[in-house]
Design a protein around this motif. Structure first.
Motif, PDB file in Angstrom:
ATOM      1  N   PHE A   1      49.171  42.327  45.143  1.00  0.00           N
ATOM      2  CA  PHE A   1      47.740  42.307  44.820  1.00  0.00           C
ATOM      3  C   PHE A   1      47.530  42.298  43.304  1.00  0.00           C
ATOM      4  O   PHE A   1      46.759  41.495  42.777  1.00  0.00           O
ATOM      5  N   PHE A   2      48.204  43.203  42.615  1.00  0.00           N
ATOM      6  CA  PHE A   2      48.041  43.316  41.160  1.00  0.00           C
ATOM      7  C   PHE A   2      48.478  42.028  40.462  1.00  0.00           C
ATOM      8  O   PHE A   2      47.768  41.521  39.573  1.00  0.00           O
ATOM      9  N   TYR A   3      49.604  41.492  40.859  1.00  0.00           N
ATOM     10  CA  TYR A   3      50.115  40.276  40.217  1.00  0.00           C
ATOM     11  C   TYR A   3      49.211  39.082  40.490  1.00  0.00           C
ATOM     12  O   TYR A   3      48.889  38.312  39.565  1.00  0.00           O
ATOM     13  N   LEU A   4      48.787  38.900  41.738  1.00  0.00           N
ATOM     14  CA  LEU A   4      47.973  37.733  42.103  1.00  0.00           C
ATOM     15  C   LEU A   4      46.621  37.756  41.403  1.00  0.00           C
ATOM     16  O   LEU A   4      46.136  36.722  40.925  1.00  0.00           O
ATOM     17  N   TRP A   5      45.994  38.937  41.336  1.00  0.00           N
ATOM     18  CA  TRP A   5      44.712  39.035  40.640  1.00  0.00           C
ATOM     19  C   TRP A   5      44.888  38.779  39.143  1.00  0.00           C
ATOM     20  O   TRP A   5      44.090  38.046  38.538  1.00  0.00           O
ATOM     21  N   SER A   6      45.919  39.359  38.548  1.00  0.00           N
ATOM     22  CA  SER A   6      46.164  39.172  37.110  1.00  0.00           C
ATOM     23  C   SER A   6      46.439  37.708  36.784  1.00  0.00           C
ATOM     24  O   SER A   6      45.885  37.161  35.815  1.00  0.00           O
ATOM     25  N   PHE A   7      47.268  37.074  37.598  1.00  0.00           N
ATOM     26  CA  PHE A   7      47.622  35.679  37.348  1.00  0.00           C
ATOM     27  C   PHE A   7      46.401  34.776  37.450  1.00  0.00           C
ATOM     28  O   PHE A   7      46.153  33.933  36.566  1.00  0.00           O
ATOM     29  N   ASN A   8      45.617  34.921  38.495  1.00  0.00           N
ATOM     30  CA  ASN A   8      44.471  34.029  38.697  1.00  0.00           C
ATOM     31  C   ASN A   8      43.356  34.287  37.690  1.00  0.00           C
ATOM     32  O   ASN A   8      42.682  33.340  37.254  1.00  0.00           O
ATOM     33  N   LEU A   9      43.146  35.534  37.306  1.00  0.00           N
ATOM     34  CA  LEU A   9      42.137  35.829  36.295  1.00  0.00           C
ATOM     35  C   LEU A   9      42.494  35.209  34.953  1.00  0.00           C
ATOM     36  O   LEU A   9      41.619  34.696  34.235  1.00  0.00           O
ATOM     37  N   SER A  10      43.780  35.233  34.613  1.00  0.00           N
ATOM     38  CA  SER A  10      44.210  34.661  33.330  1.00  0.00           C
ATOM     39  C   SER A  10      44.328  33.141  33.399  1.00  0.00           C
ATOM     40  O   SER A  10      43.921  32.430  32.476  1.00  0.00           O
ATOM     41  N   PHE A  11      44.849  32.621  34.510  1.00  0.00           N
ATOM     42  CA  PHE A  11      45.069  31.181  34.632  1.00  0.00           C
ATOM     43  C   PHE A  11      43.749  30.407  34.651  1.00  0.00           C
ATOM     44  O   PHE A  11      43.636  29.318  34.081  1.00  0.00           O
ATOM     45  N   SER A  12      42.740  30.971  35.304  1.00  0.00           N
ATOM     46  CA  SER A  12      41.453  30.282  35.410  1.00  0.00           C
ATOM     47  C   SER A  12      40.567  30.460  34.185  1.00  0.00           C
ATOM     48  O   SER A  12      39.477  29.877  34.118  1.00  0.00           O
ATOM     49  N   SER A  13      41.021  31.261  33.211  1.00  0.00           N
ATOM     50  CA  SER A  13      40.201  31.514  32.024  1.00  0.00           C
ATOM     51  C   SER A  13      39.970  30.255  31.196  1.00  0.00           C
ATOM     52  O   SER A  13      39.054  30.207  30.373  1.00  0.00           O
ATOM     53  N   ARG A  14      40.766  29.204  31.415  1.00  0.00           N
ATOM     54  CA  ARG A  14      40.586  27.954  30.661  1.00  0.00           C
ATOM     55  C   ARG A  14      39.217  27.347  30.908  1.00  0.00           C
ATOM     56  O   ARG A  14      38.673  26.653  30.046  1.00  0.00           O
ATOM     57  N   TRP A  15      38.654  27.599  32.101  1.00  0.00           N
ATOM     58  CA  TRP A  15      37.359  26.999  32.426  1.00  0.00           C
ATOM     59  C   TRP A  15      36.237  27.549  31.568  1.00  0.00           C
ATOM     60  O   TRP A  15      35.172  26.920  31.453  1.00  0.00           O
ATOM     61  N   ILE A  16      36.434  28.710  30.961  1.00  0.00           N
ATOM     62  CA  ILE A  16      35.412  29.262  30.074  1.00  0.00           C
ATOM     63  C   ILE A  16      35.159  28.323  28.896  1.00  0.00           C
ATOM     64  O   ILE A  16      34.039  28.213  28.393  1.00  0.00           O
ATOM     65  N   PHE A  17      36.213  27.617  28.490  1.00  0.00           N
ATOM     66  CA  PHE A  17      36.101  26.736  27.331  1.00  0.00           C
ATOM     67  C   PHE A  17      35.706  25.310  27.700  1.00  0.00           C
ATOM     68  O   PHE A  17      35.240  24.558  26.845  1.00  0.00           O
ATOM     69  N   TYR A  18      35.905  24.923  28.957  1.00  0.00           N
ATOM     70  CA  TYR A  18      35.681  23.529  29.340  1.00  0.00           C
ATOM     71  C   TYR A  18      34.488  23.324  30.272  1.00  0.00           C
ATOM     72  O   TYR A  18      34.272  22.223  30.759  1.00  0.00           O
ATOM     73  N   VAL A  19      33.727  24.384  30.539  1.00  0.00           N
ATOM     74  CA  VAL A  19      32.549  24.278  31.404  1.00  0.00           C
ATOM     75  C   VAL A  19      31.335  24.803  30.650  1.00  0.00           C
ATOM     76  O   VAL A  19      31.422  25.797  29.932  1.00  0.00           O
ATOM     77  N   GLY A  20      30.220  24.130  30.821  1.00  0.00           N
ATOM     78  CA  GLY A  20      28.994  24.571  30.172  1.00  0.00           C
ATOM     79  C   GLY A  20      27.783  23.904  30.777  1.00  0.00           C
ATOM     80  O   GLY A  20      27.879  23.175  31.774  1.00  0.00           O
ATOM     81  N   ALA A  21      26.630  24.147  30.159  1.00  0.00           N
ATOM     82  CA  ALA A  21      25.386  23.572  30.646  1.00  0.00           C
ATOM     83  C   ALA A  21      25.395  22.063  30.458  1.00  0.00           C
ATOM     84  O   ALA A  21      25.881  21.536  29.453  1.00  0.00           O
ATOM     85  N   PHE A  22      24.861  21.359  31.435  1.00  0.00           N
ATOM     86  CA  PHE A  22      24.796  19.900  31.377  1.00  0.00           C
ATOM     87  C   PHE A  22      23.752  19.456  30.353  1.00  0.00           C
ATOM     88  O   PHE A  22      22.652  19.990  30.296  1.00  0.00           O
ATOM     89  N   THR A  23      24.132  18.467  29.511  1.00  0.00           N
ATOM     90  CA  THR A  23      23.194  17.941  28.521  1.00  0.00           C
ATOM     91  C   THR A  23      22.864  16.488  28.825  1.00  0.00           C
ATOM     92  O   THR A  23      21.844  16.171  29.405  1.00  0.00           O
ATOM     93  N   ASN A  24      23.785  15.578  28.452  1.00  0.00           N
ATOM     94  CA  ASN A  24      23.531  14.158  28.673  1.00  0.00           C
ATOM     95  C   ASN A  24      24.853  13.443  28.886  1.00  0.00           C
ATOM     96  O   ASN A  24      25.682  13.393  27.982  1.00  0.00           O
ATOM     97  N   VAL A  25      25.065  12.879  30.082  1.00  0.00           N
ATOM     98  CA  VAL A  25      26.335  12.239  30.423  1.00  0.00           C
ATOM     99  C   VAL A  25      26.629  11.066  29.512  1.00  0.00           C
ATOM    100  O   VAL A  25      27.749  10.872  29.049  1.00  0.00           O
ATOM    101  N   SER A  26      25.650  10.247  29.210  1.00  0.00           N
ATOM    102  CA  SER A  26      25.871   9.033  28.424  1.00  0.00           C
ATOM    103  C   SER A  26      26.307   9.346  27.002  1.00  0.00           C
ATOM    104  O   SER A  26      27.038   8.584  26.386  1.00  0.00           O
TER     105      SER A  26
END
Length: 305
Positions: A127-152
């Motif tokens: 439990f401890f390892y799986l939660w730690s791994f997924n919390l850290s591994f998915s942290s990349r999305w903090i930098f690559y996801v945001g509010a939508f502005t303009n696709v074009s």
């Protein structure tokens, strides 16, 4: 599109009711009775699926999130990050469930038998390892996801009505995709291997004991019933996972927001957390007995009314 939305509405409602009922049941078992390790793992899986519901962008929840007085960018990062963490935990805990059951039913002469006496310790560490791994591994999305502005203008890929994934360079995208696929393929491989192992054990058990016990007695075995339930969940998970993976690859390659494709993907992704509690409820004798006891009481109340 409206019919697809209606299906998503129905799926969301069914998923919420089933998971909330199951979480309540496991909470009562854990707090008021002596829970099994399998109950602890199943309770955690149910909790993960409920959080997935809250952060998965369901149609009827979108309006709730939009009403919160937070910046769109913060809401997008938070909900997308948590949903990715829960998605990773879903596959990890399902894998842990199969490994745990394989150890539980393994014969005393097998290599897995030596792990039986320390299952609780290993499960806590897992439990401890799986939660730690997924919390850290998915942290990349903090930098690559945001509010939508303009696709074009920004070449963002819209993933919801108000959120989008920012462009990544080829090396970053390839690295993330490689690590994610490697993790998922490894876990699915472990699930399939342990499932095949459990099928072999069940087959041998049935062949060895059919001369000593009746078939009805064998079917009543709690270990066999739990194993069959987990095998069924694994089959559902593997099929749904690869369908979702194929759709995700198509979406990433096209780098295009398509409401129909995303709605279909949402339906596929939500199928497993919808089916899982229904399978668990229908296969748990404790729940079935409770429902049987409630039914006569309900009939008496209805007659008096």
């Amino acid at each position: 599109m409206s019919s697809l939305n209606n299906i998503l509405y129905f799926q969301s409602g069914l998923r919420v009711l089933a998971n909330m009922f199951l979480l309540f049941f496991y909470t009562v078992i854990i707090l008021c009775h002596r829970p099994k390790l399998l109950d602890l793992i199943s309770c955690q899986l149910t909790f993960i699926h409920i959080v997935m519901i809250l952060t998965g962008g369901d149609i009827w929840l979108t309006h709730v999130f939009e009403s919160l007085n937070f910046e769109n960018g913060f809401k997008c990062k938070t909900t997308f990050y948590i949903s990715r963490v829960m998605r990773g935990l879903s596959i990890c805990i399902t894998c842990l469930l199969t490994v745990f059951q394989a150890v539980t039913i393994s014969p005393s002469i097998s290599l897995l038998a030596k792990f039986k006496h320390k299952r609780k310790t290993y499960v806590i560490y897992a439990f401890f390892y799986l939660w730690s791994f997924n919390l850290s591994f998915s942290s990349r999305w903090i930098f690559y996801v945001g509010a939508f502005t303009n696709v074009s203008d920004s070449n963002q890929m819209k993933v919801t009505e108000s959120c989008s994934i920012f462009p990544m360079n080829y090396i970053t995208r390839a690295l993330i995709l490689t690590v994610t696929i490697s993790r998922d393929v490894f876990l699915v491989g472990v699930m399939l291997t342990t499932s095949a192992y459990m099928v072999i054990i069940l087959f041998r058990h049935q062949r060895q004991y059919k001369h000593l016990h009746s078939i009805s007695h064998m079917r009543a075995s709690p270990e066999k019933r739990a194993t069959q339930t987990i095998l069924l969940l694994v089959v559902f998970f593997v099929v749904i996972y690869w369908v979702d993976f194929i759709i995700s690859c198509i979406t990433v390659q096209l780098w295009k927001y398509d409401p129909v494709i995303l709605s279909v993907q949402k339906f596929v992704t939500n199928t497993y957390p919808t089916i899982t509690p229904l399978v668990q409820i229908s296969s748990d004798n404790r729940i079935i007995n409770i429902l049987k006891q409630i039914q006569p009481l309900h009939n008496q109340i209805f007659k008096k009314a």
